[in-house]
Design a protein around this motif. Structure first.
Motif, PDB file in Angstrom:
ATOM      1  N   CYS A 262    -117.854  92.488 -40.581  1.00 49.77           N
ATOM      2  CA  CYS A 262    -116.945  91.862 -39.626  1.00 49.77           C
ATOM      3  C   CYS A 262    -115.642  92.653 -39.637  1.00 49.77           C
ATOM      4  CB  CYS A 262    -116.698  90.401 -39.993  1.00 49.77           C
ATOM      5  SG  CYS A 262    -115.601  89.556 -38.830  1.00 49.77           S
ATOM      6  N   THR A 263    -115.393  93.398 -38.569  1.00 52.99           N
ATOM      7  CA  THR A 263    -114.216  94.280 -38.526  1.00 52.99           C
ATOM      8  C   THR A 263    -113.067  93.692 -37.729  1.00 52.99           C
ATOM      9  OG1 THR A 263    -115.199  95.425 -36.632  1.00 52.99           O
ATOM     10  CG2 THR A 263    -115.603  96.356 -38.826  1.00 52.99           C
ATOM     11  N   GLY A 264    -113.296  92.575 -37.052  1.00 53.17           N
ATOM     12  CA  GLY A 264    -112.222  91.956 -36.291  1.00 53.17           C
ATOM     13  C   GLY A 264    -112.504  90.500 -36.022  1.00 53.17           C
ATOM     14  N   LEU A 265    -111.451  89.690 -36.072  1.00 52.28           N
ATOM     15  CA  LEU A 265    -111.552  88.259 -35.788  1.00 52.28           C
ATOM     16  C   LEU A 265    -110.378  87.854 -34.910  1.00 52.28           C
ATOM     17  CD1 LEU A 265    -112.552  86.837 -39.295  1.00 52.28           C
ATOM     18  CD2 LEU A 265    -113.900  86.570 -37.205  1.00 52.28           C
ATOM     19  N   GLU A 266    -110.682  87.224 -33.786  1.00 48.26           N
ATOM     20  CA  GLU A 266    -109.640  86.762 -32.874  1.00 48.26           C
ATOM     21  C   GLU A 266    -109.857  85.268 -32.630  1.00 48.26           C
ATOM     22  OE1 GLU A 266    -110.134  89.100 -29.367  1.00 48.26           O
ATOM     23  OE2 GLU A 266    -110.340  90.965 -30.518  1.00 48.26           O
ATOM     24  N   ARG A 267    -108.777  84.513 -32.761  1.00 47.68           N
ATOM     25  CA  ARG A 267    -108.901  83.057 -32.646  1.00 47.68           C
ATOM     26  C   ARG A 267    -108.293  82.552 -31.345  1.00 47.68           C
ATOM     27  NH1 ARG A 267    -107.209  79.168 -37.579  1.00 47.68           N
ATOM     28  NH2 ARG A 267    -105.235  80.296 -37.441  1.00 47.68           N
ATOM     29  N   ASN A 268    -108.977  81.604 -30.721  1.00 47.97           N
ATOM     30  CA  ASN A 268    -108.375  80.858 -29.622  1.00 47.97           C
ATOM     31  C   ASN A 268    -108.525  79.371 -29.912  1.00 47.97           C
ATOM     32  OD1 ASN A 268    -110.992  80.062 -28.700  1.00 47.97           O
ATOM     33  ND2 ASN A 268    -111.190  82.049 -27.652  1.00 47.97           N
ATOM     34  N   ALA A 269    -108.260  78.547 -28.946  1.00 45.65           N
ATOM     35  CA  ALA A 269    -108.222  77.103 -29.198  1.00 45.65           C
ATOM     36  C   ALA A 269    -109.574  76.533 -29.601  1.00 45.65           C
ATOM     37  CB  ALA A 269    -107.693  76.378 -27.955  1.00 45.65           C
ATOM     38  N   SER A 270    -110.651  77.086 -29.071  1.00 47.79           N
ATOM     39  CA  SER A 270    -111.952  76.458 -29.281  1.00 47.79           C
ATOM     40  C   SER A 270    -112.920  77.256 -30.137  1.00 47.79           C
ATOM     41  CB  SER A 270    -112.624  76.191 -27.924  1.00 47.79           C
ATOM     42  OG  SER A 270    -112.803  77.414 -27.216  1.00 47.79           O
ATOM     43  N   ASN A 271    -112.677  78.558 -30.338  1.00 45.85           N
ATOM     44  CA  ASN A 271    -113.617  79.344 -31.134  1.00 45.85           C
ATOM     45  C   ASN A 271    -112.993  80.633 -31.648  1.00 45.85           C
ATOM     46  OD1 ASN A 271    -113.671  81.182 -28.956  1.00 45.85           O
ATOM     47  ND2 ASN A 271    -115.447  80.179 -28.033  1.00 45.85           N
ATOM     48  N   TRP A 272    -113.805  81.344 -32.402  1.00 43.14           N
ATOM     49  CA  TRP A 272    -113.451  82.681 -32.901  1.00 43.14           C
ATOM     50  C   TRP A 272    -114.290  83.708 -32.154  1.00 43.14           C
ATOM     51  CZ3 TRP A 272    -109.752  83.877 -36.510  1.00 43.14           C
ATOM     52  CH2 TRP A 272    -109.244  82.807 -37.272  1.00 43.14           C
ATOM     53  N   ILE A 273    -113.690  84.855 -31.891  1.00 39.75           N
ATOM     54  CA  ILE A 273    -114.427  86.012 -31.410  1.00 39.75           C
ATOM     55  C   ILE A 273    -114.473  87.003 -32.564  1.00 39.75           C
ATOM     56  CG2 ILE A 273    -114.550  87.884 -29.735  1.00 39.75           C
ATOM     57  CD1 ILE A 273    -112.842  86.142 -27.864  1.00 39.75           C
ATOM     58  N   ALA A 274    -115.681  87.346 -32.998  1.00 41.89           N
ATOM     59  CA  ALA A 274    -115.859  88.252 -34.131  1.00 41.89           C
ATOM     60  C   ALA A 274    -116.492  89.549 -33.668  1.00 41.89           C
ATOM     61  CB  ALA A 274    -116.742  87.597 -35.184  1.00 41.89           C
ATOM     62  N   HIS A 275    -115.971  90.652 -34.187  1.00 42.12           N
ATOM     63  CA  HIS A 275    -116.510  91.972 -33.883  1.00 42.12           C
ATOM     64  C   HIS A 275    -117.253  92.476 -35.114  1.00 42.12           C
ATOM     65  CE1 HIS A 275    -114.095  91.738 -30.292  1.00 42.12           C
ATOM     66  NE2 HIS A 275    -112.997  91.539 -31.036  1.00 42.12           N
ATOM     67  N   LEU A 276    -118.524  92.781 -34.927  1.00 45.76           N
ATOM     68  CA  LEU A 276    -119.413  93.112 -36.033  1.00 45.76           C
ATOM     69  C   LEU A 276    -119.878  94.559 -35.914  1.00 45.76           C
ATOM     70  CD1 LEU A 276    -121.600  89.871 -35.897  1.00 45.76           C
ATOM     71  CD2 LEU A 276    -119.430  90.223 -37.112  1.00 45.76           C
ATOM     72  N   GLN A 277    -119.673  95.317 -36.970  1.00 48.20           N
ATOM     73  CA  GLN A 277    -120.038  96.732 -36.987  1.00 48.20           C
ATOM     74  C   GLN A 277    -121.263  96.942 -37.866  1.00 48.20           C
ATOM     75  OE1 GLN A 277    -118.201  99.671 -35.589  1.00 48.20           O
ATOM     76  NE2 GLN A 277    -120.236 100.495 -36.053  1.00 48.20           N
ATOM     77  N   SER A 278    -122.292  97.574 -37.293  1.00 47.17           N
ATOM     78  CA  SER A 278    -123.490  97.916 -38.052  1.00 47.17           C
ATOM     79  C   SER A 278    -123.951  99.297 -37.625  1.00 47.17           C
ATOM     80  CB  SER A 278    -124.605  96.893 -37.797  1.00 47.17           C
ATOM     81  OG  SER A 278    -125.096  97.008 -36.474  1.00 47.17           O
ATOM     82  N   GLY A 279    -125.065  99.737 -38.187  1.00 46.97           N
ATOM     83  CA  GLY A 279    -125.593 101.036 -37.816  1.00 46.97           C
ATOM     84  C   GLY A 279    -125.993 101.112 -36.358  1.00 46.97           C
ATOM     85  N   ALA A 280    -126.209  99.948 -35.737  1.00 49.57           N
ATOM     86  CA  ALA A 280    -126.592  99.910 -34.322  1.00 49.57           C
ATOM     87  C   ALA A 280    -125.393  99.919 -33.395  1.00 49.57           C
ATOM     88  CB  ALA A 280    -127.445  98.672 -34.063  1.00 49.57           C
ATOM     89  N   GLY A 281    -124.186  99.878 -33.970  1.00 50.55           N
ATOM     90  CA  GLY A 281    -122.982  99.861 -33.152  1.00 50.55           C
ATOM     91  C   GLY A 281    -122.175  98.593 -33.340  1.00 50.55           C
ATOM     92  N   VAL A 282    -121.337  98.278 -32.351  1.00 52.14           N
ATOM     93  CA  VAL A 282    -120.459  97.107 -32.421  1.00 52.14           C
ATOM     94  C   VAL A 282    -121.033  95.987 -31.567  1.00 52.14           C
ATOM     95  CG1 VAL A 282    -118.154  96.195 -31.996  1.00 52.14           C
ATOM     96  CG2 VAL A 282    -118.425  98.537 -32.830  1.00 52.14           C
ATOM     97  N   ARG A 283    -121.021  94.798 -32.126  1.00 58.98           N
ATOM     98  CA  ARG A 283    -121.505  93.613 -31.425  1.00 58.98           C
ATOM     99  C   ARG A 283    -120.424  92.536 -31.526  1.00 58.98           C
ATOM    100  NH1 ARG A 283    -126.316  89.820 -33.980  1.00 58.98           N
ATOM    101  NH2 ARG A 283    -126.255  88.116 -32.448  1.00 58.98           N
ATOM    102  N   SER A 284    -120.200  91.797 -30.456  1.00 55.76           N
ATOM    103  CA  SER A 284    -119.231  90.702 -30.471  1.00 55.76           C
ATOM    104  C   SER A 284    -119.956  89.368 -30.352  1.00 55.76           C
ATOM    105  CB  SER A 284    -118.232  90.858 -29.323  1.00 55.76           C
ATOM    106  OG  SER A 284    -117.439  92.008 -29.508  1.00 55.76           O
ATOM    107  N   VAL A 285    -119.505  88.401 -31.131  1.00 56.90           N
ATOM    108  CA  VAL A 285    -120.075  87.060 -31.091  1.00 56.90           C
ATOM    109  C   VAL A 285    -118.933  86.058 -31.104  1.00 56.90           C
ATOM    110  CG1 VAL A 285    -122.132  87.813 -32.363  1.00 56.90           C
ATOM    111  CG2 VAL A 285    -120.220  86.766 -33.606  1.00 56.90           C
ATOM    112  N   THR A 286    -119.238  84.827 -30.720  1.00 56.25           N
ATOM    113  CA  THR A 286    -118.267  83.753 -30.848  1.00 56.25           C
ATOM    114  C   THR A 286    -118.814  82.690 -31.784  1.00 56.25           C
ATOM    115  OG1 THR A 286    -119.119  82.471 -28.974  1.00 56.25           O
ATOM    116  CG2 THR A 286    -117.431  84.132 -28.506  1.00 56.25           C
ATOM    117  N   ALA A 287    -117.925  81.966 -32.436  1.00 54.84           N
ATOM    118  CA  ALA A 287    -118.316  80.886 -33.343  1.00 54.84           C
ATOM    119  C   ALA A 287    -117.249  79.807 -33.315  1.00 54.84           C
ATOM    120  CB  ALA A 287    -118.489  81.412 -34.760  1.00 54.84           C
TER     121      ALA A 287
END
Length: 496
Positions: free
Chosen positions: A176-201
């Motif tokens: 997890c190389t980045g975390l951004e927070r807003n009122a309802s969730n987090w946006i996480a940036h995930l780095q792996s050998g396949a590249g960067v993927r963004s998810v929310t939680a």
């Protein structure tokens, strides 16, 4: 397209795996990410005990000891293949704790956790076998008590596997190389050998162990309000030093204790140390000072002194303890503490401290904490749920071993026992339809065959030889260099 989760768990050690499992079993959509392999840091570098923590009684941590002893029973029942009873012998050292204190402490230890399936403590005569000639002649008597041994890294892997089978997504070698927070969730940036993927939680659990403050800075721009004390514990491994299935617990002049434990059939494990650590968390290793300490600590009791030449291997880990301002690293609490931050939007729960024995209860309490700020489905369920491979009638490993020895009579006894211990009832998935050693695929060396590597690759997240040789197993202690290279070559071919 961004994937959406209820809970993002950062950290693939025992606490992260336990929380992911509990949450998935309650019906949450869970994602666990680990920047390296599962249990690649602290959770594979323990003394490998499921225990109450006898010495914590001296520091009045009665709640922690009682909870740990109750959890010892739960874990023994739910994972009898990777957890089993072990008797500990504590020689009485007249210059240290008096006999009455040891007797009183053990009496309390026998009772404080409630009902137990393990034998009670008792006095022991060190002048007779198997202790005579193993220990120094000046040691005449001592005490014997029960705790349990655990294959620590396998506990993590099996817990993560159970989480996956209940719906969680497990991503290893994903940071997890980045975390951004807003009122309802987090946006996480995930780095792996396949590249960067963004998810929310909706929520994040920071269970990154010694890296917990690093993740907190990523999420919040600063460390969490809690203070962290990083304490390094190191162990040395020697060729087998004494006969018998018991372990020793040696008191030290500085008030600490050091264990000497039968390990991997052919070895003796000695540890641990407690040193404040301020170095590189990705490169933790034993120091000459720690080696000298452990050699001196054990040599104070063994009839023949240990030499550095006897050491065949070592390992070190950093424990992320909650800073309670104790004067000594060995007396800092091993209890767990949560820091919940929900200022400005979605919550993040950071986990400090804890020990392997209490990981399941820690997960329950983490979900309770999150339940105060999120609507969580389900209720606590893990107390009566066996881990993968642990679903044996009455938790009877001996009876299970007898049954499979009849089914797989073509397996060498040593190999059968190793596979039964590692995989329990899932041994059938490892062996598949094979009816002879030749049908298990390429022989890597020792009693390791390609069929096991295939299972570990497909079902247990293993991606390198190190994952197999030092975490999914300890075959690195047993296999010659050529065999270890064969394992590395196999993984290189699979992942190319």
């Amino acid at each position: 397209m961004t994937d959406n989760y209820d809970l993002l768990v950062i950290g693939g050690g025992i606490n992260g795996a336990g929380i992911a499992r509990d949450a998935a079993g309650r019906g949450l959509k869970v994602l666990l990410v680990e920047k390296d392999d599962l249990a690649s840091h602290t959770s594979s570098a323990s003394t490998k005990l499921v225990h109450g923590g006898l010495r914590y009684l001296e520091h009045y941590e009665f709640r922690l000891v009682a909870e740990s002893l109750r959890e010892r029973e739960v874990l023994l029942r739910n994972a009898p293949h990777i957890i089993w009873p072990l008797r500990f012998v504590m020689p009485h050292e007249p210059s240290m704790r008096p006999k009455w204190m040891l007797r009183l402490g053990l009496a309390l230890y026998d009772r404080i956790g409630g009902r137990t399936s393990l034998p009670k403590s008792k006095r022991v005569d060190l002048r007779i076998a198997p202790h005579r000639n193993t220990l120094q002649g000046r040691l005449k008597s001592g005490f014997e008590y029960s705790d349990c041994w655990v294959e620590d890294s396998r506990l993590v892997v099996l817990t993560a596997k159970d989480a996956e089978e209940r719906g969680a997504e497990i991503l290893v070698r994903t940071e997890c190389t980045g975390l951004e927070r807003n009122a309802s969730n987090w946006i996480a940036h995930l780095q792996s050998g396949a590249g960067v993927r963004s998810v929310t939680a909706q929520a994040v659990v920071n269970a990154a162990g010694p890296f917990v403050d690093r993740v907190a800075v990523t999420a919040l721009g600063q460390g969490t309000p809690a203070h962290l004390r990083l304490v390094k514990g190191s162990h040395i491994i020697l060729s087998r030093r004494f006969a018998g299935d018991h372990a020793y617990i040696f008191q030290q002049p500085d008030g600490r204790i050091v264990f000497a434990i039968p390990y991997e059939r052919d070895f003796t494990l000695i540890g641990t140390t407690d040193l404040l650590y301020e170095g590189d968390l990705d490169d933790v290793a034993i120091s000459p000072k720690e080696i000298a300490y452990l050699i001196e600590a054990a040599s104070r009791y063994f009839s023949s002194a240990i030499t550095e030449d006897e050491i065949v291997s070592s390992y070190s880990g950093v424990r992320p303890l909650y800073e309670d301002h104790a004067a000594s690293n060995s007396t800092v609490t091993r209890d767990y503490v949560f820091e919940l931050d929900k200022e400005g939007g979605a919550p993040i729960l950071s986990v400090y401290g804890g020990k392997i024995t209490t990981y399941r209860k820690l997960a329950e309490h983490a979900l309770e904490k999150l339940g105060r700020v999120l609507a969580l489905p389900g209720k606590a369920w893990t107390a009566d749920a066996p881990l993968p491979g642990g679903d044996m009638p009455d938790g009877d490993f001996a009876a299970f071993l007898w049954r499979i020895s009849e089914r797989y009579e073509w397996l060498p006894p040593e190999m059968l026992l190793r596979l039964a211990r590692a995989y329990g009832t899932r041994i059938e998935a490892v062996i598949g339809s094979a009816g002879s050693l030749g049908e298990l695929g390429a022989h890597m060396g020792g009693n390791l065959y390609e069929a096991e590597l295939r299972y570990l690759f497909d079902a247990e997240y293993a991606r390198t030889a190190q994952d197999v040789l030092w975490r999914r197993s300890k075959l690195g202690l047993h296999l010659p260099v050529g065999a270890q290279q064969a394992v590395a070559d196999w993984f290189a071919a699979e992942t190319s």
